[in-house]
Design a protein around this motif. Structure first.
Motif, PDB file in Angstrom:
ATOM      1  N   GLU A 382      80.762  90.473   4.219  1.00  0.00           N
ATOM      2  CA  GLU A 382      80.836  91.400   5.344  1.00  0.00           C
ATOM      3  C   GLU A 382      81.057  90.658   6.664  1.00  0.00           C
ATOM      4  OE1 GLU A 382      81.098  94.718   5.032  1.00  0.00           O
ATOM      5  OE2 GLU A 382      81.091  94.222   2.915  1.00  0.00           O
ATOM      6  N   SER A 383      80.435  89.500   6.812  1.00  0.00           N
ATOM      7  CA  SER A 383      80.642  88.715   8.040  1.00  0.00           C
ATOM      8  C   SER A 383      82.099  88.291   8.155  1.00  0.00           C
ATOM      9  CB  SER A 383      79.728  87.484   8.039  1.00  0.00           C
ATOM     10  OG  SER A 383      78.377  87.860   8.144  1.00  0.00           O
ATOM     11  N   ASP A 388      83.591  87.158  11.679  1.00  0.00           N
ATOM     12  CA  ASP A 388      82.553  86.208  12.098  1.00  0.00           C
ATOM     13  C   ASP A 388      82.558  85.067  11.083  1.00  0.00           C
ATOM     14  OD1 ASP A 388      80.401  84.864  13.102  1.00  0.00           O
ATOM     15  OD2 ASP A 388      79.073  86.601  13.214  1.00  0.00           O
ATOM     16  N   PRO A 389      83.610  84.226  11.092  1.00  0.00           N
ATOM     17  CA  PRO A 389      83.764  83.225  10.030  1.00  0.00           C
ATOM     18  C   PRO A 389      82.660  82.183   9.992  1.00  0.00           C
ATOM     19  CG  PRO A 389      85.374  82.867  11.778  1.00  0.00           C
ATOM     20  CD  PRO A 389      84.726  84.183  12.051  1.00  0.00           C
ATOM     21  N   GLU A 390      82.169  81.774  11.161  1.00  0.00           N
ATOM     22  CA  GLU A 390      81.116  80.763  11.161  1.00  0.00           C
ATOM     23  C   GLU A 390      79.854  81.288  10.472  1.00  0.00           C
ATOM     24  OE1 GLU A 390      82.954  81.522  13.770  1.00  0.00           O
ATOM     25  OE2 GLU A 390      83.805  79.668  14.607  1.00  0.00           O
ATOM     26  N   ARG A 391      79.485  82.530  10.753  1.00  0.00           N
ATOM     27  CA  ARG A 391      78.318  83.115  10.081  1.00  0.00           C
ATOM     28  C   ARG A 391      78.599  83.262   8.587  1.00  0.00           C
ATOM     29  NH1 ARG A 391      73.833  86.454  11.467  1.00  0.00           N
ATOM     30  NH2 ARG A 391      74.512  86.610  13.632  1.00  0.00           N
ATOM     31  N   ALA A 392      79.824  83.693   8.242  1.00  0.00           N
ATOM     32  CA  ALA A 392      80.188  83.830   6.825  1.00  0.00           C
ATOM     33  C   ALA A 392      80.020  82.503   6.093  1.00  0.00           C
ATOM     34  CB  ALA A 392      81.630  84.327   6.700  1.00  0.00           C
ATOM     35  N   ILE A 595      97.933  87.771  25.503  1.00  0.00           N
ATOM     36  CA  ILE A 595      97.240  87.716  24.210  1.00  0.00           C
ATOM     37  C   ILE A 595      96.524  86.383  24.026  1.00  0.00           C
ATOM     38  CG2 ILE A 595      97.552  87.726  21.701  1.00  0.00           C
ATOM     39  CD1 ILE A 595      99.924  89.630  22.138  1.00  0.00           C
ATOM     40  N   THR A 596      97.210  85.277  24.339  1.00  0.00           N
ATOM     41  CA  THR A 596      96.595  83.969  24.109  1.00  0.00           C
ATOM     42  C   THR A 596      95.393  83.752  25.013  1.00  0.00           C
ATOM     43  OG1 THR A 596      98.232  82.981  25.621  1.00  0.00           O
ATOM     44  CG2 THR A 596      98.692  82.860  23.265  1.00  0.00           C
ATOM     45  N   ALA A 597      95.450  84.267  26.238  1.00  0.00           N
ATOM     46  CA  ALA A 597      94.299  84.128  27.137  1.00  0.00           C
ATOM     47  C   ALA A 597      93.077  84.815  26.553  1.00  0.00           C
ATOM     48  CB  ALA A 597      94.632  84.704  28.507  1.00  0.00           C
ATOM     49  N   ARG A 598      93.272  85.953  25.938  1.00  0.00           N
ATOM     50  CA  ARG A 598      92.148  86.663  25.334  1.00  0.00           C
ATOM     51  C   ARG A 598      91.628  85.942  24.105  1.00  0.00           C
ATOM     52  NH1 ARG A 598      94.656  92.787  25.658  1.00  0.00           N
ATOM     53  NH2 ARG A 598      94.373  93.062  27.898  1.00  0.00           N
ATOM     54  N   LEU A 599      92.535  85.403  23.295  1.00  0.00           N
ATOM     55  CA  LEU A 599      92.114  84.752  22.058  1.00  0.00           C
ATOM     56  C   LEU A 599      91.350  83.468  22.315  1.00  0.00           C
ATOM     57  CD1 LEU A 599      95.250  85.320  19.784  1.00  0.00           C
ATOM     58  CD2 LEU A 599      93.017  86.409  19.597  1.00  0.00           C
ATOM     59  N   GLN A 600      91.590  82.826  23.452  1.00  0.00           N
ATOM     60  CA  GLN A 600      90.866  81.592  23.746  1.00  0.00           C
ATOM     61  C   GLN A 600      89.368  81.836  23.905  1.00  0.00           C
ATOM     62  OE1 GLN A 600      92.415  78.530  23.541  1.00  0.00           O
ATOM     63  NE2 GLN A 600      94.008  79.927  22.857  1.00  0.00           N
ATOM     64  N   ASN A 601      89.001  83.080  24.222  1.00  0.00           N
ATOM     65  CA  ASN A 601      87.588  83.403  24.428  1.00  0.00           C
ATOM     66  C   ASN A 601      86.924  83.972  23.188  1.00  0.00           C
ATOM     67  OD1 ASN A 601      87.764  82.668  27.170  1.00  0.00           O
ATOM     68  ND2 ASN A 601      88.645  84.664  27.673  1.00  0.00           N
ATOM     69  N   GLN A 602      87.670  84.039  22.080  1.00  0.00           N
ATOM     70  CA  GLN A 602      87.113  84.615  20.869  1.00  0.00           C
ATOM     71  C   GLN A 602      86.626  83.526  19.920  1.00  0.00           C
ATOM     72  OE1 GLN A 602      88.953  87.598  18.612  1.00  0.00           O
ATOM     73  NE2 GLN A 602      89.448  88.919  20.328  1.00  0.00           N
ATOM     74  N   PRO A 603      85.443  83.722  19.312  1.00  0.00           N
ATOM     75  CA  PRO A 603      84.954  82.760  18.330  1.00  0.00           C
ATOM     76  C   PRO A 603      85.610  83.001  16.978  1.00  0.00           C
ATOM     77  CG  PRO A 603      83.372  84.517  18.582  1.00  0.00           C
ATOM     78  CD  PRO A 603      84.496  84.810  19.548  1.00  0.00           C
ATOM     79  N   SER A 604      86.894  82.725  16.872  1.00  0.00           N
ATOM     80  CA  SER A 604      87.605  83.041  15.639  1.00  0.00           C
ATOM     81  C   SER A 604      88.593  81.953  15.295  1.00  0.00           C
ATOM     82  CB  SER A 604      88.340  84.374  15.775  1.00  0.00           C
ATOM     83  OG  SER A 604      89.529  84.201  16.513  1.00  0.00           O
TER      84      SER A 604
END
Length: 854
Positions: A382-383, A388-392, A595-604
């Protein structure tokens, strides 16, 4: 209290209803702060509206929302068949039945869903699917919302995103004015009430009903009203208050016998409503005031009694878990949590499922080791699904440790190793991923039918990683073994998993998507939502690698819609990274930057490809921090060992070095990247690195397998190269080819293209070249203000942006700036496009993320 200052809102709702009568449905969001009068407005409108049917539901303030909660409210009153479909979690049946109801006569239908800031994912998806068709239905859908409870990832945002622009209406309720209060009380009291309440209608009503006594706070006013009720009624209100949803009659029979007699004083005081569904507070703020006034021990005891009754009555597991957690009944939470999580997962509410598993695992020590491992495995899946790959990875690691410590079985150990490998690969550690998969395969090898699924999946995944990191030829042995294991097996699920990986390798190598498409069909038939999305994203990625941009757009569209419909979040950021790369390569740089500016702030795991696109963009736009961005991108790309990451990152670094006339210093890194590209067999990535080696005079023999426009560039056949690049939808490369040509006219064409794209460094280099060629009249570049912000907005567009954010209409903006409304319309449309958003309400968030607002 009568409705004050809501005439305009009622008129807007009336017009929307008239449109629905004609079959052109409307979607209305009524927003405002808690106590702002949303429910009162909707109640007044519903009472007066002449409609064929009214369907009402509400979202509940549960710690973990119950899947399909508000839709169950609708169904219990209107349609047992819909209720049955909802309880069974059959999403297709739910959708079909819901549409049938909305299309039935008498019409129009008024659908009211209150408090969507608490909506669950499954309900949001279903309402979004209806909203997408609202303009073709005889339906007025009204949703109430507290905007402060909705962040960027809130499932409720999906609903509004699907509504056709012509069918959407937002009504924002403002606080009451002094004039409105003076119409219901004397001027002196009106001033004091306004100061105490800020014009909040609910707070105002509480103070006005407090027998004229001006209490210190609204909470005191509510407490005063409750204190005047009989003790038995106050006790009943406390029981009702701990239920975010209505307290069912059968539940009250168990917990508060004789409640029917004691509810009447509260109903007469206007504090609660009594219906067939149960007893509920008329306003959530009243419920909260009663709840917060209770002693902690009293609240805990009530939750405990409700939890016991809910178990006896067979209420939904999610409801039992809610009360068990509040009562501190950890054994009940652990016992019923898995059922609640499974109900959420089946309904497609993966966020809620993940939350349930995390609640269980907070008390993991209460579980037997094998059961604990199962919970960690379920939580890990589910993670992963909710991105949430790090939690997974952590959860799979916990499960792996438990499985090893307690003797297997091999397929479980292999499954967890494969899941950890998946995360490691997506996060850029390809060596670790290969090592983990090798270990998994060794453990499961020779295990027979028990390990077939996990072993075949591990083999196929090993083939995929090998094909991308090394070459299709090196991947073939792994692929052959995986295919042998599923040959003749009548199992759509297993074949879908294997063919997804195999099909991706084949598409990258040969350009044939057939196997990958087959895997998606099988996955959809088997109900593997996450693998359907993964298949579409892989199709998009492969199409992008082959520069099939139109195909890429279509696959991204399919991935997005299927993911939205089935709450699969895991590949959303990766799809965005692919979209950003596609926009960058096809010259839509503003959209790529957003799009890239937003993705830089995502933990993904989308950060790496997004950072490469962002670095390339900075190089071509001449951003001052381009060198730092390139260094970071190259460093991170090299850890992957993948040509698809290394070649574009190193190619951009070489481009920057070439412009700075220091390409020789970069040769060792470039030569290594070229070797990686050659090993991959990708004509595209070979061309990406070979061009710069040729420019440095280090490539005497042309590679056998290379992209045609790159070969033409290296042979200095500039105009042919420009045409070839244009045929591939690569405008920057076409402009560069023209800028390097021998004919002045062609060079000027290239310069114009570069200017239009905002490619300042290459444009400057081209102007210098034209000067050396003896050209006297060289066109000036674009105004610096256009290139000075991250979205490429002009000065005028920045002015318009500020006024849009301040809430002005296009007509008002036109008056302020002395522009026609049509001109303002064009500016606003351009702003939306450059910010990568589709509605005015998302403009401020996007602009702030890009640093465009003070």
């Amino acid at each position: 209290m009568e409705l004050l200052e809501r005439e305009g809102a009622l008129a807007d709702l009336g017009r929307a209803l008239e449109s629905a009568r004609t079959g052109a449905g409307r979607f209305v969001v009524v927003s405002g702060e808690a106590g702002g009068g949303k429910s009162a407005l909707v109640d007044a409108f519903s009472d007066a509206a002449q409609v064929g049917r009214v369907m009402r539901g509400a979202c509940d303030d549960l710690v973990i929302p119950v899947p399909f909660g508000p839709l169950l409210d609708l169904a219990r009153i209107t349609d047992p068949a819909l209720e049955s479909a909802l309880l069974g979690g059959d999403r297709q049946r739910v959708f079909t039945r819901l549409l049938d109801l909305l299309e039935q006569k008498p019409s129009p239908t008024l659908v009211v869903i209150e408090d969507i800031h608490w909506i669950d994912q499954a309900s949001a998806e279903m309402l979004a699917a209806v909203a997408q068709r609202i303009d073709r239905l005889p339906v007025l859908m009204v949703l109430t919302l507290r905007p402060e409870g909705v962040d960027a990832d809130h499932p409720g945002r999906l609903i509004g995103a699907r509504v056709p622009a012509t069918a959407a209406l937002r009504i924002e309720l403002e606080p009451l004015s002094l004039e409105a209060l003076m119409s219901v009380t004397d001027p002196s009291a009106a001033s004091r009430i306004l100061a105490a309440t800020g014009g909040n209608p609910f707070f105002v009503s509480q103070l006005l009903q407090s027998d004229g006594a001006m209490t210190a706070t609204v909470t005191d006013a509510i407490a005063g009203r409750v204190a005047r009720l009989p003790p038995e009624t106050r006790q009943l209100l406390e029981v009702v208050a701990v239920n975010p949803t209505a307290a069912e009659n059968v539940l009250l029979d168990r917990v508060s016998p004789g409640w029917e007699r004691w509810v009447e004083p509260a109903e007469s005081a206007g504090l609660v409503d009594v219906s067939a569904a149960g007893v509920s507070f008329r306003h959530d703020l009243t419920r909260r005031a009663v709840d917060e006034a209770m002693r902690a021990s009293r609240r805990r005891a009530i939750h405990a009694s409700i939890q016991k009754a809910a178990v006896d009555l067979g209420l939904p597991a999610g409801r039992i878990v809610h009360h068990a957690a509040a009562a501190g009944a950890v054994d009940v939470l652990v016992s019923f949590g898995p059922a609640a999580a499974e109900q959420a997962r089946t309904a497609g509410s993966h966020r809620e499922a993940a939350a349930h598993y995390r609640g269980i695992l907070e008390h993991a020590e209460m579980l037997e080791p094998v059961r604990r491992a199962e919970m960690f495995e379920a939580a890990s899946l589910e993670s992963w699904t909710v991105n949430d790959p790090e939690r997974a990875q952590r959860e799979a690691g916990e499960a792996l440790g438990l499985r090893r410590a307690h003797g297997g079985p091999p397929e479980a150990i292999g499954r967890n190793l494969r899941r950890i490998a998946r995360v490691r690969w997506f996060l850029g550690d390809g060596d670790a991923a290969e090592s983990l998969l090798d270990e998994a395969i060794e453990i499961m090898d020779g295990g027979g039918d028990d390990v077939r699924e996990e072993l075949a999946s591990a083999l196929a995944y090993r083939g995929l990683i090998t094909g991308i990191r090394h070459s299709a030829g090196e991947a073939q042995p792994w692929i052959d073994r995986a295919l042998t294991m599923v040959e003749g097996v009548d199992d759509d699920r297993l074949r879908a998993l294997v063919l997804n990986d195999v099909g991706t390798v084949r598409y990258l190598e040969s350009g044939d998507p057939g196997t990958l498409v087959e895997s998606i069909v099988l996955a959809e038939r088997a109900g593997l939502h996450i693998d359907v999305v993964r298949g579409h994203v892989n199709l998009a990625s492969c199409a992008l690698a082959h520069r099939r941009y139109q195909d890429c757009r279509g696959h991204l569209h399919d991935a997005s819609h299927y993911a939205d419909d089935n709450q699969v979040l895991a590949f959303g950021p990766l799809a965005d990274a692919i979209r950003a790369q596609m926009l960058f390569e096809t010259g839509e740089w503003d959209g790529a930057a957003t799009i890239t500016a937003r993705l830089q702030n995502q933990p993904s795991f989308a950060r790496l490809p997004a950072s490469i696109v962002l670095a390339r963009l900075k190089v071509r736009r001449g951003d001052p921090d381009a060198p730092e961005a390139i260094t970071e991108a190259v460093t991170r790309a090299q850890t992957t060992g993948e040509a698809q990451r290394i070649a574009p990152a190193v190619g951009a670094a070489a481009e920057l070095a070439w412009m700075q006339q220091r390409l020789d210093e970069f040769l060792p890194t470039l030569e290594t990247a070229h070797s990686v590209a050659l090993r991959s067999g990708s004509a595209r990535w070979v061309g990406e690195t070979a061009i710069w080696l040729r420019a440095a005079g280090r490539l005497e023999t042309m590679p056998d397998h290379i992209e045609e426009p790159a070969l033409l560039m290296m042979e200095a056949r500039w105009e042919e190269a420009a045409s070839a690049w244009e045929a591939l939808e690569a405008p920057y490369e076409a402009a560069v080819a023209r800028a390097l040509a021998d004919e002045v006219t062609t060079v000027m064409e290239g310069l114009a293209q570069l200017d239009r794209m905002g490619a300042a460094p290459m444009a400057k280099r081209t102007r210098d070249r034209l000067a050396r060629m003896g050209v006297e009249k060289i066109p000036r570049g674009p105004r610096p203000t256009t290139a000075s912000n991250a979205a490429g907005l002009t000065s005028r567009q920045m002015e318009v942006l500020g006024l849009v954010v301040d809430g002005h209409t296009n007509a008002e903006i036109g008056e302020r700036l002395f522009l026609s409304t049509r001109t303002v319309d064009h500016h606003v449309a351009a702003i939306l496009l450059k910010l990568g958003v589709t509605s005015r309400r998302d403009v401020e968030t996007a602009a702030r993320e890009l640093g465009l607002l003070g």
